[in-house]
Design a protein around this motif. Structure first.
Motif, PDB file in Angstrom:
ATOM      1  N   GLN A  29       0.843  -1.190   0.000  1.00 62.55           N
ATOM      2  CA  GLN A  29       0.000   0.000   0.000  1.00 62.55           C
ATOM      3  C   GLN A  29       0.882   1.246   0.000  1.00 62.55           C
ATOM      4  O   GLN A  29       1.948   1.277   0.640  1.00 62.55           O
ATOM      5  CB  GLN A  29      -0.918   0.009   1.215  1.00 62.55           C
ATOM      6  CG  GLN A  29      -2.032  -1.009   1.165  1.00 62.55           C
ATOM      7  CD  GLN A  29      -2.921  -0.855  -0.080  1.00 62.55           C
ATOM      8  OE1 GLN A  29      -3.200   0.247  -0.541  1.00 62.55           O
ATOM      9  NE2 GLN A  29      -3.334  -1.990  -0.635  1.00 62.55           N
ATOM     10  N   PRO A  30       0.486   2.294  -0.721  1.00 66.32           N
ATOM     11  CA  PRO A  30       1.276   3.522  -0.730  1.00 66.32           C
ATOM     12  C   PRO A  30       1.433   4.090   0.679  1.00 66.32           C
ATOM     13  O   PRO A  30       0.480   4.153   1.445  1.00 66.32           O
ATOM     14  CB  PRO A  30       0.440   4.467  -1.609  1.00 66.32           C
ATOM     15  CG  PRO A  30      -0.385   3.555  -2.473  1.00 66.32           C
ATOM     16  CD  PRO A  30      -0.702   2.377  -1.606  1.00 66.32           C
ATOM     17  N   GLU A  31       2.632   4.475   0.996  1.00 72.26           N
ATOM     18  CA  GLU A  31       2.934   5.071   2.299  1.00 72.26           C
ATOM     19  C   GLU A  31       3.444   6.488   2.076  1.00 72.26           C
ATOM     20  O   GLU A  31       4.430   6.695   1.365  1.00 72.26           O
ATOM     21  CB  GLU A  31       3.988   4.254   3.035  1.00 72.26           C
ATOM     22  CG  GLU A  31       4.406   4.857   4.360  1.00 72.26           C
ATOM     23  CD  GLU A  31       5.535   4.103   5.023  1.00 72.26           C
ATOM     24  OE1 GLU A  31       5.951   4.512   6.125  1.00 72.26           O
ATOM     25  OE2 GLU A  31       6.026   3.116   4.420  1.00 72.26           O
ATOM     26  N   LYS A  32       2.779   7.460   2.689  1.00 72.23           N
ATOM     27  CA  LYS A  32       3.232   8.841   2.529  1.00 72.23           C
ATOM     28  C   LYS A  32       4.555   9.022   3.250  1.00 72.23           C
ATOM     29  O   LYS A  32       4.684   8.719   4.434  1.00 72.23           O
ATOM     30  CB  LYS A  32       2.200   9.828   3.069  1.00 72.23           C
ATOM     31  CG  LYS A  32       2.620  11.282   2.827  1.00 72.23           C
ATOM     32  CD  LYS A  32       1.549  12.280   3.236  1.00 72.23           C
ATOM     33  CE  LYS A  32       2.044  13.706   3.041  1.00 72.23           C
ATOM     34  NZ  LYS A  32       1.024  14.718   3.413  1.00 72.23           N
ATOM     35  N   GLU A  35       6.650  15.542   1.502  1.00 74.09           N
ATOM     36  CA  GLU A  35       5.860  16.610   0.880  1.00 74.09           C
ATOM     37  C   GLU A  35       6.820  17.686   0.389  1.00 74.09           C
ATOM     38  O   GLU A  35       7.784  18.033   1.075  1.00 74.09           O
ATOM     39  CB  GLU A  35       4.908  17.170   1.939  1.00 74.09           C
ATOM     40  CG  GLU A  35       3.938  18.227   1.483  1.00 74.09           C
ATOM     41  CD  GLU A  35       3.014  18.651   2.612  1.00 74.09           C
ATOM     42  OE1 GLU A  35       2.472  19.770   2.527  1.00 74.09           O
ATOM     43  OE2 GLU A  35       2.852  17.869   3.581  1.00 74.09           O
ATOM     44  N   ASP A 123       2.215  15.737  -2.397  1.00 75.42           N
ATOM     45  CA  ASP A 123       2.404  14.655  -1.445  1.00 75.42           C
ATOM     46  C   ASP A 123       3.180  13.538  -2.131  1.00 75.42           C
ATOM     47  O   ASP A 123       2.922  13.213  -3.298  1.00 75.42           O
ATOM     48  CB  ASP A 123       1.061  14.108  -0.959  1.00 75.42           C
ATOM     49  CG  ASP A 123       0.323  15.096  -0.067  1.00 75.42           C
ATOM     50  OD1 ASP A 123       0.996  15.882   0.638  1.00 75.42           O
ATOM     51  OD2 ASP A 123      -0.919  15.089  -0.072  1.00 75.42           O
ATOM     52  N   PHE A 125       4.318   9.544  -2.022  1.00 81.44           N
ATOM     53  CA  PHE A 125       4.034   8.211  -1.495  1.00 81.44           C
ATOM     54  C   PHE A 125       5.027   7.212  -2.083  1.00 81.44           C
ATOM     55  O   PHE A 125       5.353   7.278  -3.268  1.00 81.44           O
ATOM     56  CB  PHE A 125       2.616   7.763  -1.860  1.00 81.44           C
ATOM     57  CG  PHE A 125       1.527   8.642  -1.303  1.00 81.44           C
ATOM     58  CD1 PHE A 125       0.909   8.331  -0.107  1.00 81.44           C
ATOM     59  CD2 PHE A 125       1.131   9.789  -1.974  1.00 81.44           C
ATOM     60  CE1 PHE A 125      -0.092   9.139   0.414  1.00 81.44           C
ATOM     61  CE2 PHE A 125       0.134  10.605  -1.467  1.00 81.44           C
ATOM     62  CZ  PHE A 125      -0.482  10.274  -0.266  1.00 81.44           C
ATOM     63  N   ARG A 126       5.471   6.283  -1.250  1.00 80.57           N
ATOM     64  CA  ARG A 126       6.341   5.214  -1.741  1.00 80.57           C
ATOM     65  C   ARG A 126       5.546   3.918  -1.817  1.00 80.57           C
ATOM     66  O   ARG A 126       4.762   3.598  -0.919  1.00 80.57           O
ATOM     67  CB  ARG A 126       7.555   5.027  -0.842  1.00 80.57           C
ATOM     68  CG  ARG A 126       8.455   3.859  -1.284  1.00 80.57           C
ATOM     69  CD  ARG A 126       9.827   3.936  -0.698  1.00 80.57           C
ATOM     70  NE  ARG A 126      10.568   2.678  -0.927  1.00 80.57           N
ATOM     71  CZ  ARG A 126      11.886   2.580  -0.972  1.00 80.57           C
ATOM     72  NH1 ARG A 126      12.633   3.651  -0.812  1.00 80.57           N
ATOM     73  NH2 ARG A 126      12.480   1.409  -1.171  1.00 80.57           N
ATOM     74  N   TYR A 136       7.173   5.617  -6.790  1.00 84.48           N
ATOM     75  CA  TYR A 136       6.772   6.799  -6.037  1.00 84.48           C
ATOM     76  C   TYR A 136       5.581   7.452  -6.721  1.00 84.48           C
ATOM     77  O   TYR A 136       5.616   7.709  -7.930  1.00 84.48           O
ATOM     78  CB  TYR A 136       7.929   7.796  -5.933  1.00 84.48           C
ATOM     79  CG  TYR A 136       9.071   7.277  -5.096  1.00 84.48           C
ATOM     80  CD1 TYR A 136       9.087   7.464  -3.720  1.00 84.48           C
ATOM     81  CD2 TYR A 136      10.110   6.564  -5.686  1.00 84.48           C
ATOM     82  CE1 TYR A 136      10.128   6.967  -2.942  1.00 84.48           C
ATOM     83  CE2 TYR A 136      11.150   6.065  -4.912  1.00 84.48           C
ATOM     84  CZ  TYR A 136      11.150   6.271  -3.543  1.00 84.48           C
ATOM     85  OH  TYR A 136      12.182   5.769  -2.784  1.00 84.48           O
ATOM     86  N   TYR A 139       1.504  13.282  -5.816  1.00 87.02           N
ATOM     87  CA  TYR A 139       0.073  13.576  -5.874  1.00 87.02           C
ATOM     88  C   TYR A 139      -0.218  14.999  -5.397  1.00 87.02           C
ATOM     89  O   TYR A 139       0.328  15.452  -4.393  1.00 87.02           O
ATOM     90  CB  TYR A 139      -0.683  12.572  -5.008  1.00 87.02           C
ATOM     91  CG  TYR A 139      -2.185  12.731  -5.018  1.00 87.02           C
ATOM     92  CD1 TYR A 139      -2.954  12.232  -6.067  1.00 87.02           C
ATOM     93  CD2 TYR A 139      -2.838  13.377  -3.973  1.00 87.02           C
ATOM     94  CE1 TYR A 139      -4.334  12.379  -6.073  1.00 87.02           C
ATOM     95  CE2 TYR A 139      -4.221  13.527  -3.975  1.00 87.02           C
ATOM     96  CZ  TYR A 139      -4.962  13.025  -5.016  1.00 87.02           C
ATOM     97  OH  TYR A 139      -6.330  13.172  -5.030  1.00 87.02           O
ATOM     98  N   LYS A 188      -6.228   9.532  -4.266  1.00 86.39           N
ATOM     99  CA  LYS A 188      -4.900   8.960  -4.035  1.00 86.39           C
ATOM    100  C   LYS A 188      -4.927   7.481  -4.423  1.00 86.39           C
ATOM    101  O   LYS A 188      -5.940   6.805  -4.267  1.00 86.39           O
ATOM    102  CB  LYS A 188      -4.506   9.103  -2.573  1.00 86.39           C
ATOM    103  CG  LYS A 188      -4.375  10.540  -2.092  1.00 86.39           C
ATOM    104  CD  LYS A 188      -3.987  10.563  -0.622  1.00 86.39           C
ATOM    105  CE  LYS A 188      -3.838  11.986  -0.106  1.00 86.39           C
ATOM    106  NZ  LYS A 188      -5.137  12.702  -0.046  1.00 86.39           N
TER     107      LYS A 188
END
Length: 233
Positions: A29-32, A35, A123, A125-126, A136, A139, A188
């Protein structure tokens, strides 16, 4: 979601391929993780940079009244920020005073930038997978949305895989949402096994619509790229 309830449309877009080949990936799952950028409706003197592992920029200390937390906020005018310390770490080259603000932020690997974006707040996300090939998602959402997904291939080459503007051009006649009633916006991303899923909606002056469908980006192991499908609710 049961795909039999939706309309599924295949798309060939540039180097995107038709989904359907053998898949081998499983995405996390994408993890923030960070920024970068200039927030909307904020009188800052540079870009906010958060979550970075390192940053060559010199901070500018803003008035505490500008920040919602009441703390003195640091912004940066020009520099390079790194997110992560492994071989797949993301780098961002930013210049708040760039003559071309539409390309004021560049993302990619170290000295290997593959996408240039405007300076609005982004934002980061990885997304990892079973083959250790990090992706990555970059967003932005403010009366509209923008999504780019880039990554480092197993060969070590950095590439730009997904650009939501290309998807808008192919499926929605280029109708983006920014101050355009009925324009498309994207949520997202989330991941389902080997597929990155992005829900889309419509932006209206009266409020955002309920979800109208999904765009599926499924990894094609043979092509080493993403296929793409549209699912309409």
């Amino acid at each position: 979601m049961n795909k039999s309830l939706g309309k599924i449309i295949g798309l060939s877009l540039g180097v995107l391929t038709f989904a359907g080949s053998a898949f081998a990936m499983t995405f996390s799952q994408p993890e923030k993780i960070g920024e970068v950028g200039f927030p909307a409706q904020a009188p800052y003197h540079g870009f906010i940079v958060k979550g970075e592992s390192h940053n060559t920029g010199t901070p500018y200390l803003e008035d505490a009244s500008y920040s919602q937390s009441g703390e003195v906020l640091k912004t940066y005018v020009k520099g390079i920020a790194g997110f992560g310390t492994d071989a797949n770490a993301l780098y961002c080259d930013y210049d708040f005073n760039s003559a071309d603000f539409a390309k004021a932020i560049r993302f990619g690997g170290e000295n290997a930038y593959v996408v240039a974006l405007d300076g609005s707040d982004k934002d980061i996300f990885r997304i990892d997978n079973s083959d250790k090939m990090a992706l990555y998602a970059i967003y932005h959402e403010y009366a509209g949305s923008q999504l780019n997904i880039i990554g480092r291939q197993p060969s070590g080459k950095w590439v730009s895989y997904i650009n939501s503007k290309d998807i808008s051009n192919m499926y929605f006649a280029g109708k983006d949402a920014y101050k355009e009633d009925g324009g498309v916006i994207y949520d997202k991303p989330v991941c389902r096994d080997d597929t990155i899923v992005v829900v889309y909606r419509r932006w209206h002056w009266s409020g955002v619509s309920e979800p109208e469908g999904e765009i599926h980006f499924s990894w094609d192991d043979k092509a080493q790229w993403f296929g793409v499908d549209q699912v309409v609710y």
